[in-house]
Design a protein around this motif. Structure first.
Motif, short mmCIF file in Angstrom:
data_model
loop_
_atom_site.label_atom_id
_atom_site.label_comp_id
_atom_site.label_asym_id
_atom_site.label_seq_id
_atom_site.Cartn_x
_atom_site.Cartn_y
_atom_site.Cartn_z
N LEU A 41 -17.95 47.82 -0.14
CA LEU A 41 -18.93 46.76 -0.43
C LEU A 41 -19.71 46.96 -1.30
O LEU A 41 -20.81 47.57 -0.84
N SER A 42 -20.03 46.85 -2.14
CA SER A 42 -21.12 47.01 -3.15
C SER A 42 -22.26 46.39 -3.05
O SER A 42 -22.40 45.89 -1.93
N VAL A 43 -23.84 46.31 -3.27
CA VAL A 43 -24.48 45.93 -2.95
C VAL A 43 -24.57 44.67 -3.30
O VAL A 43 -25.09 43.21 -2.79
N ASP A 44 -24.20 44.54 -4.91
CA ASP A 44 -23.82 43.02 -4.77
C ASP A 44 -22.73 41.81 -4.02
O ASP A 44 -22.80 40.80 -3.86
N ALA A 45 -21.61 42.64 -4.23
CA ALA A 45 -20.61 42.32 -2.80
C ALA A 45 -21.04 41.95 -1.59
O ALA A 45 -21.20 40.84 -1.19
N PHE A 46 -21.60 42.96 -1.34
CA PHE A 46 -22.75 42.65 -0.10
C PHE A 46 -23.52 41.42 0.60
O PHE A 46 -23.35 40.79 0.96
N SER A 47 -23.87 41.19 -1.02
CA SER A 47 -25.60 40.05 -1.09
C SER A 47 -24.61 39.11 -1.02
O SER A 47 -24.77 37.92 -0.09
N ALA A 48 -23.38 39.03 -1.68
CA ALA A 48 -22.76 37.73 -1.65
C ALA A 48 -21.89 37.36 -0.11
O ALA A 48 -22.05 36.21 0.28
N PHE A 49 -21.53 38.08 0.43
CA PHE A 49 -20.95 37.83 1.86
C PHE A 49 -22.55 37.50 2.55
O PHE A 49 -21.95 36.48 3.86
N VAL A 50 -23.26 38.19 2.59
CA VAL A 50 -24.46 37.53 3.59
C VAL A 50 -24.68 36.21 2.82
O VAL A 50 -24.95 35.04 3.95
N ALA A 51 -24.18 35.51 1.50
CA ALA A 51 -25.75 34.63 1.24
C ALA A 51 -23.81 33.20 1.77
O ALA A 51 -24.32 32.61 1.60
N THR A 67 -22.10 33.90 5.09
CA THR A 67 -22.39 33.80 6.37
C THR A 67 -23.63 33.00 6.45
O THR A 67 -23.68 32.43 7.58
N ARG A 68 -24.64 32.95 5.63
CA ARG A 68 -26.34 32.02 6.15
C ARG A 68 -25.63 30.82 5.57
O ARG A 68 -26.02 29.46 6.46
N SER A 69 -24.60 30.30 4.71
CA SER A 69 -24.36 29.03 4.18
C SER A 69 -23.23 28.52 5.56
O SER A 69 -23.76 27.18 5.87
N ALA A 70 -22.69 29.98 6.19
CA ALA A 70 -21.37 28.95 6.92
C ALA A 70 -22.02 28.63 8.22
O ALA A 70 -22.09 27.78 8.99
N ALA A 71 -23.58 29.63 8.30
CA ALA A 71 -24.02 29.45 9.77
C ALA A 71 -24.97 28.05 9.62
O ALA A 71 -25.07 26.80 10.51
N HIS A 72 -25.42 27.69 8.66
CA HIS A 72 -26.19 26.52 8.28
C HIS A 72 -25.26 25.36 8.54
O HIS A 72 -25.82 24.20 9.27
N THR A 73 -24.04 25.59 6.93
CA THR A 73 -22.48 24.34 8.14
C THR A 73 -22.52 23.44 9.26
O THR A 73 -22.71 23.12 9.78
#
Length: 80
Positions: free
Chosen positions: A29-39, A41-47
């Motif tokens: 994954l590129s940095v941008d795609a990795f950033s989207a993945f992290v975002a 996972t953070r959303s899923a963790a919050h939910t």
């Protein structure tokens, strides 16, 4: 993920073993795609925390720690 059909994400979710076991391979994954993945996972963790309490807290914590070890994570944190 915002666009899991995107070729970059499709490769990350492709099955790699003979049984078709799905897992995530973030190495390409590129940095941008990795950033989207992290975002995502953070959303899923919050939910999950909002709807299930702390039952899966350790799993999300382990994932967050693993993601933070990736060199691309610095770019994600700078964007936040």
């Amino acid at each position: 993920m915002a666009n899991p059909a995107d070729a970059e994400f499709a490769n990350a979710y492709r099955p790699y073993d003979h049984e078709g076991m799905m897992f995530v391979d973030l190495r390409e994954l590129s940095v941008d795609a990795f950033s989207a993945f992290v975002a995502a996972t953070r959303s899923a963790a919050h939910t999950c925390a909002q709807s299930h309490g702390t039952a899966l807290e350790g799993v999300w914590s382990d994932l967050a720690q693993a993601l933070a070890k990736d060199p691309r994570f610095f770019g994600v944190e700078q964007a936040v």
